[in-house]
Design an enzyme around this catalytic site. Structure first.
Site, PDB file in Angstrom:
ATOM      1  N   LYS A 221     -39.224 -66.211   4.167  1.00 34.87           N
ATOM      2  CA  LYS A 221     -38.075 -67.332   4.043  1.00 34.87           C
ATOM      3  C   LYS A 221     -37.188 -67.619   5.020  1.00 34.87           C
ATOM      4  O   LYS A 221     -36.876 -68.724   5.275  1.00 34.87           O
ATOM      5  CB  LYS A 221     -37.497 -66.557   2.854  1.00 34.87           C
ATOM      6  CG  LYS A 221     -37.827 -66.438   1.519  1.00 34.87           C
ATOM      7  CD  LYS A 221     -36.910 -66.308   0.254  1.00 34.87           C
ATOM      8  CE  LYS A 221     -37.573 -66.138  -1.053  1.00 34.87           C
ATOM      9  NZ  LYS A 221     -36.693 -65.701  -2.179  1.00 34.87           N
TER      10      LYS A 221
ATOM     11  N   ASP B 166     -33.144 -70.836  -4.852  1.00 37.13           N
ATOM     12  CA  ASP B 166     -32.658 -69.587  -5.551  1.00 37.13           C
ATOM     13  C   ASP B 166     -31.296 -69.740  -5.519  1.00 37.13           C
ATOM     14  O   ASP B 166     -30.745 -69.188  -6.887  1.00 37.13           O
ATOM     15  CB  ASP B 166     -32.921 -68.598  -4.319  1.00 37.13           C
ATOM     16  CG  ASP B 166     -34.365 -68.194  -4.165  1.00 37.13           C
ATOM     17  OD1 ASP B 166     -35.128 -68.090  -5.167  1.00 37.13           O
ATOM     18  OD2 ASP B 166     -34.633 -67.358  -3.252  1.00 37.13           O
TER      19      ASP B 166
END
Ligand SMILES: NC(=O)c1ccc[n+]([C@@H]2O[C@H](COP(=O)([O-])OP(=O)(O)OC[C@H]3O[C@@H](n4cnc5c(N)ncnc54)[C@H](OP(=O)(O)O)[C@@H]3O)[C@@H](O)[C@H]2O)c1
Length: 271
Positions: free
Chosen positions: A64, A100
């Site tokens: 990420k 997210d």
């Protein structure tokens, strides 16, 4: 059309089940595939996303943060949080996004959080960064408590909020939302990030990003003390729904993603 997950490991992921169910629901001729990508292979894997039939990809551990410099553009959320979980491909251009954070807020809303009141986030890794950025965007007071204090200080320096020293006074009774964004409790039904759950604000919500087991010790302790508690499955489904929306411009109901998560994992673990 195709979409991918790049992660290491990747076989355990529930993302293919969610996205392939969503493609079917939307009547799209597309397929989502989880690929195990080692760190040294990430740049080539990301470059491959520029092919015409690729919608994009999700990125999970450990990619990420490493993917940031590989993007042509970043959304404000991805830039501020410092992590990309969704790559959107359009005409050869790769945009790094972070679903997210909004997925977390959507899951909180569904769990009955009213977007007000002091929030305390446990942890200071990638998930905590997304949570703190999201909660700060609601204008809330945010406290960050992490096993390693220096990491909480670094996080709040970047994103705002107040780092709480592990042994210091917290003011627990004003905490209306307690978020576990640490790995404590993951695959460990008897472990809690707060073995002695303090008294929180009345009606507090405890949101545990962990979803394996489905009821963590933190959730059990919270419910026993009279608080509301939810696991991280809602966030997992919401971040997927938002990624799907970014790739396809189609809004598939959240129940499609949740139902896919509720189905048992196939024996080969690659659903
Ligand atoms: N529901 C969802 O959609 C979703 C999305 C993302 C992540 N998650 C979950 O969120 C958790 C954190 O993920 P991440 O990506 O942020 O991981 P990460 O970057 O590795 O950070 C892990 C954090 O947990 C802390 N920690 C680890 N073990 C601990 C323990 N035994 N007691 C107390 N603190 C502990 C670490 O503290 P130190 O700094 O002291 O090492 C660190 O702050 C994982 O369980 C992950 O599965 C869920």
């Amino acid at each position: 059309m195709r979409a991918f997950l790049f992660a290491n490991p990747a076989a355990h992921s529930r993302s293919p089940a969610m996205h392939n169910a969503a493609f079917r629901h939307a009547g799209l001729d597309a397929h989502y595939e989880a690929r195990q990508v080692l760190p040294e292979a990430l740049a080539d894997a990301v470059a491959g996303l520029r092919q015409a039939d690729v919608l994009g990809a999700n990125l999970s551990l450990p990619h990420k943060e490493a993917a940031l410099p590989l993007m042509d553009a970043l959304t404000p959320a991805a830039r501020a949080i410092g992590a990309v979980n969704t790559v959107i491909h359009r005409d050869g251009v790769l945009t790094g996004d972070n679903t997210d954070a909004p997925g977390f807020l959507e899951a909180l809303r569904t769990a009955g959080d009213d977007a007000h009141g002091t929030a305390l986030v446990l942890g200071a890794g990638g998930a905590a960064r997304a949570a703190v950025w999201a909660l700060r965007s609601q204008g809330r007071e945010v406290l960050v408590l992490n096993r390693t204090y220096d990491k909480a200080i670094a996080l709040t320096r970047d994103l705002g909020g107040v780092a709480v020293p592990p042994a210091g006074p917290v003011g627990w009774e004003r905490v209306a939302l307690l978020v576990n964004a640490s790995s404590a409790g993951l695959d460990a039904p008897h472990e809690s990030p707060l073995p002695d759950l303090p008294r929180l604000a009345p009606e507090a919500l405890v949101y545990d990003m962990v979803y394996k087991p489905a009821e963590t010790r933190l959730m059990r302790d919270a419910r026993a003390a009279g608080y509301r508690a939810e696991n991280g499955l809602g966030m997992l489904a919401q971040q997927a729904r938002l990624a799907f929306q970014a790739w396809t411009a189609r809004d598939v109901p959240i129940t499609v993603f949740l139902d896919a998560l509720a189905r048992p994992v196939r024996p080969e673990g690659t659903e």
